[in-house]
Design a protein around this motif. Sequence first.
Motif, mmCIF file in Angstrom:
data_model
loop_
_atom_site.group_PDB
_atom_site.id
_atom_site.type_symbol
_atom_site.label_atom_id
_atom_site.label_comp_id
_atom_site.label_asym_id
_atom_site.label_seq_id
_atom_site.Cartn_x
_atom_site.Cartn_y
_atom_site.Cartn_z
ATOM 1 N N GLU A 1 -47.809 16.208 27.894
ATOM 2 C CA GLU A 1 -46.595 16.424 28.689
ATOM 3 C C GLU A 1 -46.915 16.823 30.126
ATOM 4 O O GLU A 1 -46.216 17.624 30.749
ATOM 5 N N GLY A 2 -47.990 16.249 30.622
ATOM 6 C CA GLY A 2 -48.366 16.481 32.009
ATOM 7 C C GLY A 2 -48.355 15.174 32.780
ATOM 8 O O GLY A 2 -47.895 14.136 32.289
ATOM 9 N N GLN A 3 -48.865 15.216 33.993
ATOM 10 C CA GLN A 3 -48.908 14.020 34.830
ATOM 11 C C GLN A 3 -50.222 13.981 35.585
ATOM 12 O O GLN A 3 -50.610 14.965 36.221
ATOM 13 N N TYR A 4 -50.889 12.855 35.505
ATOM 14 C CA TYR A 4 -52.179 12.709 36.193
ATOM 15 C C TYR A 4 -51.969 11.986 37.513
ATOM 16 O O TYR A 4 -51.333 10.931 37.569
ATOM 17 N N ASP A 5 -52.526 12.546 38.575
ATOM 18 C CA ASP A 5 -52.418 11.951 39.907
ATOM 19 C C ASP A 5 -53.811 11.552 40.375
ATOM 20 O O ASP A 5 -54.668 12.415 40.593
ATOM 21 N N PHE A 6 -54.041 10.261 40.508
ATOM 22 C CA PHE A 6 -55.347 9.761 40.934
ATOM 23 C C PHE A 6 -55.596 10.034 42.403
ATOM 24 O O PHE A 6 -56.733 10.123 42.849
ATOM 25 N N GLY A 7 -54.521 10.169 43.186
ATOM 26 C CA GLY A 7 -54.653 10.394 44.618
ATOM 27 C C GLY A 7 -54.473 9.100 45.391
ATOM 28 O O GLY A 7 -54.020 8.075 44.859
ATOM 29 N N ASP A 8 -54.820 9.128 46.667
ATOM 30 C CA ASP A 8 -54.711 7.942 47.508
ATOM 31 C C ASP A 8 -55.625 6.840 46.962
ATOM 32 O O ASP A 8 -56.835 7.047 46.815
ATOM 33 N N LEU A 9 -55.047 5.689 46.632
ATOM 34 C CA LEU A 9 -55.774 4.639 45.928
ATOM 35 C C LEU A 9 -57.009 4.169 46.687
ATOM 36 O O LEU A 9 -58.101 4.070 46.114
ATOM 37 N N LEU A 10 -56.865 3.877 47.980
ATOM 38 C CA LEU A 10 -57.978 3.316 48.749
ATOM 39 C C LEU A 10 -59.118 4.314 48.899
ATOM 40 O O LEU A 10 -60.279 4.001 48.603
ATOM 41 N N SER A 11 -58.811 5.514 49.344
ATOM 42 C CA SER A 11 -59.875 6.498 49.578
ATOM 43 C C SER A 11 -60.544 6.910 48.274
ATOM 44 O O SER A 11 -61.769 7.078 48.221
ATOM 45 N N GLU A 12 -59.743 7.077 47.209
ATOM 46 C CA GLU A 12 -60.321 7.460 45.924
ATOM 47 C C GLU A 12 -61.171 6.344 45.332
ATOM 48 O O GLU A 12 -62.212 6.600 44.725
ATOM 49 N N PHE A 13 -60.728 5.088 45.530
ATOM 50 C CA PHE A 13 -61.523 3.978 44.994
ATOM 51 C C PHE A 13 -62.856 3.856 45.733
ATOM 52 O O PHE A 13 -63.893 3.578 45.115
ATOM 53 N N ILE A 14 -62.844 4.047 47.048
ATOM 54 C CA ILE A 14 -64.098 3.998 47.804
ATOM 55 C C ILE A 14 -65.051 5.083 47.307
ATOM 56 O O ILE A 14 -66.256 4.846 47.144
ATOM 57 N N TYR A 15 -64.499 6.266 47.030
ATOM 58 C CA TYR A 15 -65.308 7.365 46.500
ATOM 59 C C TYR A 15 -65.889 7.001 45.127
ATOM 60 O O TYR A 15 -67.075 7.210 44.852
ATOM 61 N N GLU A 16 -65.034 6.430 44.266
ATOM 62 C CA GLU A 16 -65.485 6.037 42.930
ATOM 63 C C GLU A 16 -66.473 4.877 42.994
ATOM 64 O O GLU A 16 -67.425 4.823 42.199
ATOM 65 N N TYR A 17 -66.266 3.943 43.928
ATOM 66 C CA TYR A 17 -67.163 2.793 44.019
ATOM 67 C C TYR A 17 -68.576 3.211 44.404
ATOM 68 O O TYR A 17 -69.554 2.633 43.917
ATOM 69 N N ARG A 18 -68.704 4.203 45.259
ATOM 70 C CA ARG A 18 -70.038 4.684 45.623
ATOM 71 C C ARG A 18 -70.774 5.185 44.384
ATOM 72 O O ARG A 18 -71.959 4.921 44.209
ATOM 73 N N ASP B 1 -69.981 4.312 41.239
ATOM 74 C CA ASP B 1 -70.130 3.192 40.309
ATOM 75 C C ASP B 1 -71.248 2.249 40.741
ATOM 76 O O ASP B 1 -71.911 1.636 39.894
ATOM 77 N N LEU B 2 -71.458 2.111 42.052
ATOM 78 C CA LEU B 2 -72.553 1.261 42.525
ATOM 79 C C LEU B 2 -73.890 1.831 42.065
ATOM 80 O O LEU B 2 -74.763 1.086 41.598
ATOM 81 N N MET B 3 -74.047 3.139 42.170
ATOM 82 C CA MET B 3 -75.279 3.772 41.698
ATOM 83 C C MET B 3 -75.391 3.637 40.181
ATOM 84 O O MET B 3 -76.482 3.410 39.645
ATOM 85 N N GLY B 4 -74.255 3.756 39.482
ATOM 86 C CA GLY B 4 -74.269 3.572 38.037
ATOM 87 C C GLY B 4 -74.630 2.146 37.656
ATOM 88 O O GLY B 4 -75.387 1.926 36.699
ATOM 89 N N PHE B 5 -74.117 1.186 38.402
ATOM 90 C CA PHE B 5 -74.422 -0.228 38.163
ATOM 91 C C PHE B 5 -75.921 -0.482 38.322
ATOM 92 O O PHE B 5 -76.544 -1.156 37.485
#
Length: 298
Positions: free
Chosen positions: A123-140, A142-146
Amino acid sequence: MNKTHQTLFERFDKRPLFYLWLILAIYLFVNSSMNAFSDWTEASRNGEVPPFQLWEPFSWEYTSAISNLLLLPLLYWWFRTSHTTFQSIRRWISLQLLASLLYSMAHVGLMVSLRKLIYMLTEGQYDFGDLLSEFIYEYRKDLMGFIWFMGIYYAFTFIYQRLKGEASFVQESENAPTAMKVSDNSTQMKSPEHLLVKKLDKEFIIKVSDIEWLESAGNYVNLHSGGRIYPLRATLSGLMKRLSEQHFSQVHRSYGVNVNCVDSLSSLPSGDGEIQLKSGKVISLSRRYREMLKDKLR
């Protein structure tokens, strides 16, 4: 390799991808647990009240790990099929960067979906944040993970092939035995009777007649004998031509069998069939090769 190590490897060799996936799963969840605990400890340092509940960092970390595990089969397929040479290194790097981007998009999509589902159930709500900035952060990340997963794949492949060994036919002559290549134009070559299997610093001789069935695997044919698998660099069609005099028959575009190891045949409504070997292994029988197999069995 001593007896204990050999037994462990033989067990691993029966399902190598499953055990590799299991090892990575254990690593990811241990690492995720440590990261989640560190997030909670850092947030509650000096007696401060964390801005989130204890379960939240664990849900963030575990959803990332689960998403990675779901994507591992696709990554394995990609690493296995995307080969390169020095002439195509730039194209290969470009393809890997594109693949890493697609991997990150899939990883983030799965991860965020799982988190939204968990928060909805609480019964909560998850906020990923600003899509572009958060995705760039995650991609960095994920690139190392890849790159890390790619390194694991190549290291695993190299070590596994060294331990498993690679088979080649032994040319019987009065001179020292030499390995012969197998090609589609090998019908005039003498049918081989032995295999030379090189494992680390040792060489083993295996009888061709002990091979029970054959399985096409890319640039290799896996030779199955007594529960063990010996990879041979060859095409299945070329190999079957060489082994035709030794009671081997192709039964499917991807399989061949030693007819002396066949226990029974069965038919399917589709017109194809199945072959049960004396070892209990069941292999698909294509209608295209049914008569050819029956001729061998007579």
